[in-house]
Motif scaffolding. Sequence first.
Motif, PDB file in Angstrom:
ATOM      1  N   MET A   1       0.855  -1.177   0.000  1.00 54.42           N
ATOM      2  CA  MET A   1       0.000   0.000   0.000  1.00 54.42           C
ATOM      3  C   MET A   1       0.889   1.224   0.000  1.00 54.42           C
ATOM      4  SD  MET A   1      -3.396  -0.012   0.266  1.00 54.42           S
ATOM      5  CE  MET A   1      -3.985  -1.162   1.466  1.00 54.42           C
ATOM      6  N   LEU A   2       0.796   2.070  -0.993  1.00 55.47           N
ATOM      7  CA  LEU A   2       1.710   3.198  -1.021  1.00 55.47           C
ATOM      8  C   LEU A   2       1.016   4.445  -1.484  1.00 55.47           C
ATOM      9  CD1 LEU A   2       3.988   3.113  -4.151  1.00 55.47           C
ATOM     10  CD2 LEU A   2       1.985   1.694  -3.901  1.00 55.47           C
ATOM     11  N   ARG A   3       1.554   5.565  -1.022  1.00 51.56           N
ATOM     12  CA  ARG A   3       1.066   6.847  -1.481  1.00 51.56           C
ATOM     13  C   ARG A   3       1.406   6.982  -2.953  1.00 51.56           C
ATOM     14  NH1 ARG A   3       2.270  12.703   1.279  1.00 51.56           N
ATOM     15  NH2 ARG A   3       1.928  14.005  -0.539  1.00 51.56           N
ATOM     16  N   LEU A   4       0.546   7.695  -3.677  1.00 48.99           N
ATOM     17  CA  LEU A   4       0.765   7.863  -5.098  1.00 48.99           C
ATOM     18  C   LEU A   4       2.158   8.393  -5.357  1.00 48.99           C
ATOM     19  CD1 LEU A   4      -1.415   7.394  -7.281  1.00 48.99           C
ATOM     20  CD2 LEU A   4      -1.589   9.862  -7.470  1.00 48.99           C
ATOM     21  N   LEU A   5       2.954   7.670  -6.127  1.00 48.21           N
ATOM     22  CA  LEU A   5       4.305   8.091  -6.447  1.00 48.21           C
ATOM     23  C   LEU A   5       4.256   8.968  -7.671  1.00 48.21           C
ATOM     24  CD1 LEU A   5       6.406   4.869  -5.898  1.00 48.21           C
ATOM     25  CD2 LEU A   5       6.117   6.810  -4.382  1.00 48.21           C
ATOM     26  N   LEU A   6       4.575  10.302  -7.549  1.00 50.09           N
ATOM     27  CA  LEU A   6       4.468  11.242  -8.639  1.00 50.09           C
ATOM     28  C   LEU A   6       5.855  11.739  -8.948  1.00 50.09           C
ATOM     29  CD1 LEU A   6       1.413  12.735  -6.957  1.00 50.09           C
ATOM     30  CD2 LEU A   6       1.393  11.275  -8.912  1.00 50.09           C
ATOM     31  N   ALA A 174      -8.425   6.539  -8.375  1.00 50.50           N
ATOM     32  CA  ALA A 174      -7.010   6.602  -8.748  1.00 50.50           C
ATOM     33  C   ALA A 174      -6.180   5.627  -7.930  1.00 50.50           C
ATOM     34  CB  ALA A 174      -6.479   8.021  -8.569  1.00 50.50           C
ATOM     35  N   LEU A 175      -6.432   5.568  -6.630  1.00 53.29           N
ATOM     36  CA  LEU A 175      -5.689   4.651  -5.773  1.00 53.29           C
ATOM     37  C   LEU A 175      -5.974   3.194  -6.130  1.00 53.29           C
ATOM     38  CD1 LEU A 175      -6.022   6.426  -2.303  1.00 53.29           C
ATOM     39  CD2 LEU A 175      -3.908   5.994  -3.557  1.00 53.29           C
ATOM     40  N   LYS A 176      -7.231   2.886  -6.403  1.00 53.75           N
ATOM     41  CA  LYS A 176      -7.576   1.510  -6.755  1.00 53.75           C
ATOM     42  C   LYS A 176      -6.931   1.103  -8.079  1.00 53.75           C
ATOM     43  CE  LYS A 176     -11.943   1.156  -4.217  1.00 53.75           C
ATOM     44  NZ  LYS A 176     -13.416   0.980  -4.318  1.00 53.75           N
ATOM     45  N   LEU A 177      -7.003   1.975  -9.073  1.00 49.19           N
ATOM     46  CA  LEU A 177      -6.413   1.660 -10.373  1.00 49.19           C
ATOM     47  C   LEU A 177      -4.899   1.525 -10.267  1.00 49.19           C
ATOM     48  CD1 LEU A 177      -8.462   3.972 -12.758  1.00 49.19           C
ATOM     49  CD2 LEU A 177      -8.304   1.478 -12.895  1.00 49.19           C
ATOM     50  N   GLN A 178      -4.292   2.424  -9.496  1.00 49.19           N
ATOM     51  CA  GLN A 178      -2.844   2.379  -9.350  1.00 49.19           C
ATOM     52  C   GLN A 178      -2.394   1.078  -8.703  1.00 49.19           C
ATOM     53  OE1 GLN A 178      -0.858   4.486  -6.121  1.00 49.19           O
ATOM     54  NE2 GLN A 178       0.398   5.544  -7.635  1.00 49.19           N
ATOM     55  N   ASN A 179      -3.017   0.729  -7.606  1.00 54.04           N
ATOM     56  CA  ASN A 179      -2.587  -0.473  -6.904  1.00 54.04           C
ATOM     57  C   ASN A 179      -2.942  -1.745  -7.671  1.00 54.04           C
ATOM     58  OD1 ASN A 179      -1.460  -0.084  -3.897  1.00 54.04           O
ATOM     59  ND2 ASN A 179      -2.717   1.663  -4.499  1.00 54.04           N
ATOM     60  N   MET A 203      -9.304  -1.339   2.601  1.00 54.95           N
ATOM     61  CA  MET A 203      -8.722  -0.225   3.358  1.00 54.95           C
ATOM     62  C   MET A 203      -9.002   1.112   2.672  1.00 54.95           C
ATOM     63  SD  MET A 203      -7.507  -1.667   6.047  1.00 54.95           S
ATOM     64  CE  MET A 203      -6.069  -0.993   6.892  1.00 54.95           C
ATOM     65  N   PHE A 204      -8.918   1.145   1.344  1.00 52.44           N
ATOM     66  CA  PHE A 204      -9.235   2.380   0.618  1.00 52.44           C
ATOM     67  C   PHE A 204     -10.682   2.798   0.881  1.00 52.44           C
ATOM     68  CE2 PHE A 204      -6.052   1.166  -2.961  1.00 52.44           C
ATOM     69  CZ  PHE A 204      -5.000   1.614  -2.174  1.00 52.44           C
ATOM     70  N   ASP A 205     -11.596   1.849   0.783  1.00 50.26           N
ATOM     71  CA  ASP A 205     -13.009   2.166   0.992  1.00 50.26           C
ATOM     72  C   ASP A 205     -13.263   2.660   2.412  1.00 50.26           C
ATOM     73  OD1 ASP A 205     -13.707   1.518  -1.605  1.00 50.26           O
ATOM     74  OD2 ASP A 205     -14.321  -0.538  -1.111  1.00 50.26           O
ATOM     75  N   THR A 206     -12.536   2.103   3.369  1.00 44.51           N
ATOM     76  CA  THR A 206     -12.689   2.530   4.764  1.00 44.51           C
ATOM     77  C   THR A 206     -12.192   3.957   4.948  1.00 44.51           C
ATOM     78  OG1 THR A 206     -12.457   0.250   5.552  1.00 44.51           O
ATOM     79  CG2 THR A 206     -12.075   2.009   7.155  1.00 44.51           C
ATOM     80  N   VAL A 207     -11.042   4.273   4.383  1.00 43.53           N
ATOM     81  CA  VAL A 207     -10.535   5.640   4.494  1.00 43.53           C
ATOM     82  C   VAL A 207     -11.500   6.616   3.838  1.00 43.53           C
ATOM     83  CG1 VAL A 207      -8.666   7.227   3.925  1.00 43.53           C
ATOM     84  CG2 VAL A 207      -8.135   4.878   4.537  1.00 43.53           C
TER      85      VAL A 207
END
Length: 360
Positions: A1-6, A174-179, A203-207
């Motif tokens: 699980m990672l923050r979007l790497l830009l 975006a997070l779901k597609l990325q991961n 976890m994404f849905d919970t946040v």
Amino acid sequence: MLRLLLIVLSIPLLIPGHIYGQGSPYRSDTVHFSNADGSIRFGGTLTIPAGKKSYPAIVLISGTGKQDRDGTMAGHPMFRVLADSLTRRGFAVLRTDDRGVGETTGKYEDATTKDFADDALAAVRFLKQHKAVRKVGVMGHSEGGAAAIIAAGSSRDIDFVITLAGLALNGLDALKLQNYAITRSAPISDYDRNRYDTINTRMFDTVYRYAGTPELEGKLRSTYAAWKQADDSAFKKDFPDKYDHMRFFLESYITQATGPWYQYHIRFDPVPYLQKIKVPFLALNGDKDIMVTYRENLDMIATTLKQAGNGNVTTHALPGTNHLFQHCVTCTREEISTLKEDFSAEAFTIIIQWLQPLLK
């Protein structure tokens, strides 16, 4: 699980071994300016083309991660290279240290994408004070693309927008597609891939549901505990004689997910900002990018802008290129540092050709 790497981009060296700024047809000035309320003081470099009475200007907006004004990553001064090449072609370019880096004050860790958009607007206002500057645009890479969208949708001071691997989806999608793209590219079994997809999604849905509430941390822990119990039981049944090597780093994820950036990001909706952008817009994405998937993001930009009445929208998917617009082979994150190419020549040509009318 990672923050979007830009990851900030770089472009091809025009002269092999060239030392930027020496013998260049432009002036390079160190500049300082503050945001509207004076809470942040920015330090940056403004490169100005020589021999011109007026010129368009571009503000570079970096992606995720604390970066200096040169966009230095993996030993490459990426924004410095970009500024050099654009200024040689007649554009003034402003690049700044991120919050808490170099000569810029503030605390990066407490900032959100909206804050970075406000920082970009402070840079735009600074350039607007220069009499020789006739137009000001923003160029953002990855999360910097989202910041560019927010800034352009919030202000009439911006005359054009360029996004490079720009994020233009709502944060949750975006997070779901990325991961999902990352697990597809990882050298793991389909069984483990499904496990990662499941816990990530939960976890994404919970946040998303509990962002901004005091319940968030507790809900994340209970969501994980319920998944872990079910997952342990399933693994023991499916592989009774095997040791489970899979790990989800719960504490580090909770620290990240309960921070201001993550909670803003997962609730971020670009549509209201895109609908207000009436200026020329160029969007480029690599079709092998697993950090910001090209199809969904380019479609969102093109469809939303055109439906809102913006008739000057150009989008390009660069074949065979990754998040940094490098031609890639495996196209994984790990491969990026091994590739010799800095930035697709085709992508840079598209950018320059699109910008050319602004020089007239």
